[in-house]
Design a protein around this motif. Structure first.
Motif, short mmCIF file in Angstrom:
data_model
loop_
_atom_site.label_atom_id
_atom_site.label_comp_id
_atom_site.label_asym_id
_atom_site.label_seq_id
_atom_site.Cartn_x
_atom_site.Cartn_y
_atom_site.Cartn_z
N LYS A 163 0.61 -1.26 -0.01
CA LYS A 163 -0.16 0.22 -0.02
C LYS A 163 0.81 1.37 0.00
CE LYS A 163 -3.94 -2.32 2.40
NZ LYS A 163 -4.77 -2.02 3.48
N HIS A 164 2.29 1.11 0.06
CA HIS A 164 3.08 2.22 -0.08
C HIS A 164 2.90 2.86 -1.53
CE1 HIS A 164 6.31 4.92 1.00
NE2 HIS A 164 6.68 4.28 2.02
N PRO A 165 2.59 4.38 -1.37
CA PRO A 165 2.41 5.23 -2.50
C PRO A 165 3.71 5.21 -3.30
CG PRO A 165 2.49 6.52 -0.70
CD PRO A 165 2.33 5.12 0.08
N ILE A 166 5.06 5.11 -2.63
CA ILE A 166 6.42 5.32 -3.25
C ILE A 166 7.16 3.95 -3.14
CG2 ILE A 166 8.43 6.64 -3.08
CD1 ILE A 166 6.78 8.84 -1.62
N LYS A 167 7.56 3.75 -4.27
CA LYS A 167 8.37 2.76 -4.34
C LYS A 167 9.98 2.83 -4.63
CE LYS A 167 5.10 -0.54 -3.66
NZ LYS A 167 4.11 0.30 -3.28
N GLU A 168 11.15 1.87 -4.43
CA GLU A 168 12.30 2.25 -4.95
C GLU A 168 12.45 1.39 -6.23
OE1 GLU A 168 13.72 4.69 -3.56
OE2 GLU A 168 11.92 4.86 -2.28
N GLY A 169 13.46 1.63 -7.11
CA GLY A 169 13.89 0.89 -8.12
C GLY A 169 15.10 1.36 -8.55
N VAL A 170 15.32 0.42 -9.47
CA VAL A 170 16.74 0.72 -10.23
C VAL A 170 16.48 0.51 -11.81
CG1 VAL A 170 18.20 -0.12 -8.30
CG2 VAL A 170 17.63 -1.71 -9.88
N ALA A 171 17.50 1.13 -12.48
CA ALA A 171 17.23 1.19 -13.91
C ALA A 171 17.99 -0.23 -14.42
CB ALA A 171 18.17 2.26 -14.36
N ASN A 172 17.32 -0.91 -15.17
CA ASN A 172 17.69 -2.31 -15.43
C ASN A 172 18.41 -2.33 -17.10
OD1 ASN A 172 15.65 -1.99 -17.30
ND2 ASN A 172 14.16 -3.18 -15.90
N GLU A 173 18.64 -1.06 -17.39
CA GLU A 173 19.43 -0.80 -18.94
C GLU A 173 20.31 0.36 -18.68
OE1 GLU A 173 16.92 -1.09 -22.45
OE2 GLU A 173 15.84 -2.51 -21.42
N ASP A 174 20.90 0.71 -19.55
CA ASP A 174 21.88 1.74 -19.83
C ASP A 174 21.03 2.74 -20.70
OD1 ASP A 174 23.94 3.29 -18.93
OD2 ASP A 174 25.44 2.45 -20.54
N CYS A 175 21.40 4.11 -20.29
CA CYS A 175 20.76 5.06 -21.16
C CYS A 175 19.39 5.08 -21.60
CB CYS A 175 21.53 5.08 -22.45
SG CYS A 175 21.34 6.66 -23.52
N ILE A 176 18.75 5.17 -20.51
CA ILE A 176 17.02 5.12 -20.45
C ILE A 176 16.80 6.65 -20.16
CG2 ILE A 176 15.13 4.51 -19.01
CD1 ILE A 176 16.63 2.31 -17.76
N TYR A 177 16.09 6.99 -21.51
CA TYR A 177 15.57 8.41 -21.54
C TYR A 177 14.59 8.80 -20.57
CZ TYR A 177 18.31 8.52 -26.00
OH TYR A 177 19.42 8.53 -26.68
N VAL A 178 14.74 10.01 -19.98
CA VAL A 178 13.87 10.59 -19.05
C VAL A 178 13.00 11.72 -19.78
CG1 VAL A 178 13.46 11.88 -16.89
CG2 VAL A 178 15.31 10.14 -16.97
N TYR A 179 11.54 11.73 -19.82
CA TYR A 179 11.04 12.67 -20.33
C TYR A 179 10.11 13.62 -19.66
CZ TYR A 179 11.79 9.70 -24.67
OH TYR A 179 12.65 8.72 -25.56
N GLU A 180 9.80 14.68 -19.90
CA GLU A 180 8.98 15.80 -19.21
C GLU A 180 7.71 15.31 -18.95
OE1 GLU A 180 8.25 20.44 -19.06
OE2 GLU A 180 8.14 19.40 -21.06
N LEU A 181 7.30 14.25 -19.91
CA LEU A 181 5.73 13.98 -20.08
C LEU A 181 5.88 12.29 -20.10
CD1 LEU A 181 3.84 16.76 -21.77
CD2 LEU A 181 3.91 16.72 -19.44
N PRO A 182 4.66 11.70 -19.81
CA PRO A 182 4.69 10.15 -20.32
C PRO A 182 4.48 10.21 -21.71
CG PRO A 182 2.67 10.80 -18.93
CD PRO A 182 3.41 12.13 -19.11
N ASP A 183 5.53 10.59 -22.65
CA ASP A 183 5.07 10.58 -24.15
C ASP A 183 6.49 10.90 -24.79
OD1 ASP A 183 4.66 11.40 -26.61
OD2 ASP A 183 3.04 12.95 -26.51
N PRO A 184 6.96 9.89 -25.51
CA PRO A 184 8.30 10.04 -26.08
C PRO A 184 8.47 11.04 -27.03
CG PRO A 184 7.00 8.34 -27.16
CD PRO A 184 6.30 8.77 -25.93
N ASN A 185 7.50 11.88 -27.34
CA ASN A 185 7.63 13.11 -28.23
C ASN A 185 7.83 14.19 -27.18
OD1 ASN A 185 7.47 11.64 -30.67
ND2 ASN A 185 5.14 11.52 -30.50
N SER A 186 7.76 14.26 -26.10
CA SER A 186 7.69 15.42 -25.07
C SER A 186 9.28 15.77 -24.86
CB SER A 186 6.98 15.02 -23.82
OG SER A 186 7.91 14.10 -23.01
#
Length: 376
Positions: A79-102
């Motif tokens: 029920k925790h609203p925040i989870k921890e995680g790690v990147a499982n690949e290299d060079c994962i792009y971070v976008y401003e919006l949930p849209d690869p065109n953002s």
């Protein structure tokens, strides 16, 4: 309720227990907003949502507000609203919006540490340290299936670990001051703890402090004692910063990475980052943290070689006591990378002075034999 790979994200009226000895409840999800109340270790709160790493809560006596997620323990991880995680690949792009065109804000390296603060369809909204940076495709992040238990440090000279959460309970083992334990649960003034050898027992809440609370206290003490007000800087240009002793407790809760690092410094000037004010993506770190308009102290970010220090890690940086740069001792987020930051080199962010380079960056040079500790 949202799910990723069978892991649930957030549910109204989730119970949380305060683990810091005393914490403010704020009007807004910001530590500099108005305090509307307070809560102490062991108090029960009800989580009704989150914004980034801040939890929207209500208390048993009807106070509503915001509290930082590191100040509480939610025992039901599903029920925790925040989870921890790690990147499982290299060079994962971070976008401003949930849209690869953002707008592309940055990229994560392999094993970069992130916090997942929201989900929208197959996208995750992530934070690096306390800074919410943007959205990444869910398949590129491995979400922790089990909780990352908060760390606490024993503050009593001798502490009995009980078999049960009762004063008259049998003692299973006695542990020393400054021992690190993990907090798993809470009941009747006692925390259920995991010891370094894997044993589990119960310790009274006033015999420990969370590492988060110790860090907050050290930061406040450090800035009060050592950070010179801006109008006094020119008068005290060579004033030394904190001695290592100021962070002795933090060192005991951390893991030494090395005592042979070299430290340099950068800002957002054209000389440092090659981009003028107004240029696309100016001021965003490699992980997407927005540094625009922020000064050292407002935000504590350091560039690292991600092969040596995982991106997203919290680290303690200590200069030699006789080095004038020791005023930059402190706790940083490994939130950036750089072409010249290789192996045992770190690059400390000092501020935004527009297109003009800060004088402090010009004179910083290369600090030698810098100690770096991994906090988490």
């Amino acid at each position: 309720m949202l799910c990723i790979n069978g892991i649930a994200f957030g549910e109204e009226n989730t119970k949380a227990v305060v683990i810091d000895r005393m914490v403010n409840i704020y009007e807004n999800p910001q530590g500099n907003s108005k305090a509307v109340g307070s809560a102490g270790a062991g108090d029960t709160l009800f989580v009704i949502g989150n914004e980034g790493k801040w939890l929207k809560i209500s208390t048993e006596n009807g106070i509503h507000g915001w509290i930082h997620s590191q100040s509480v323990l939610i025992t039901d991880y599903s029920k925790h609203p925040i989870k921890e995680g790690v990147a499982n690949e290299d060079c994962i792009y971070v976008y401003e919006l949930p849209d690869p065109n953002s707008l592309l804000k940055g990229a994560l390296g392999f094993t970069s540490k992130v916090s997942i603060v929201a989900q929208k369809e197959k996208w995750l909204h992530i934070a690096v340290g306390d800074e919410v940076v943007g959205w990444v495709p869910a398949q590129h992040i491995t979400v922790a299936a089990t909780p990352v238990y908060p760390k606490a440090m024993i503050v009593s000279d001798k502490t009995n670990v009980k078999v049960k959460p009762e004063y008259n309970s049998e003692t299973m083992v006695e542990i020393e001051k400054n021992t690190i334990v993990l907090l798993k649960d809470y009941k009747a003034d006692y925390f259920h703890v995991i010891l370094t050898d894997g044993q589990e027992g119960w310790i009274h809440k006033y015999q420990m402090k969370t590492v988060h609370e110790i860090i907050e206290e050290k930061n406040k003490s450090y800035f009060t004692k050592h950070v010179v007000p801006s109008e006094e800087k020119n008068k005290n240009e060579n004033k030394s910063g904190a001695a290592e002793d100021d962070f002795e407790d933090i060192k005991k809760a951390a893991t030494l990475i090395g005592k042979d690092f070299t430290a340099t410094a950068y800002d957002l000037s054209i000389a440092s980052c090659g981009k003028a004010v107004g240029a696309k993506n100016r001021g965003f770190t490699s992980t997407g943290i927005d540094l625009n308009g922020k000064q050292w102290g407002d935000i504590m970010v350091v560039s690292v070689d991600s092969k040596v220090i995982p991106l997203g890690s919290k680290i303690l940086v200590l200069f030699k006591a006789d080095d004038w740069r020791s005023k930059y001792n402190g706790i940083y987020i490994a939130g950036d990378t750089g072409g010249g930051v290789k192996a045992r080199t770190i690059d400390i962010y000092l501020g935004d002075n527009g297109n003009k380079q800060l004088e402090e960056v010009k004179k910083f040079g290369r600090g030698k034999d810098v100690e770096v500790y991994l906090i988490d």
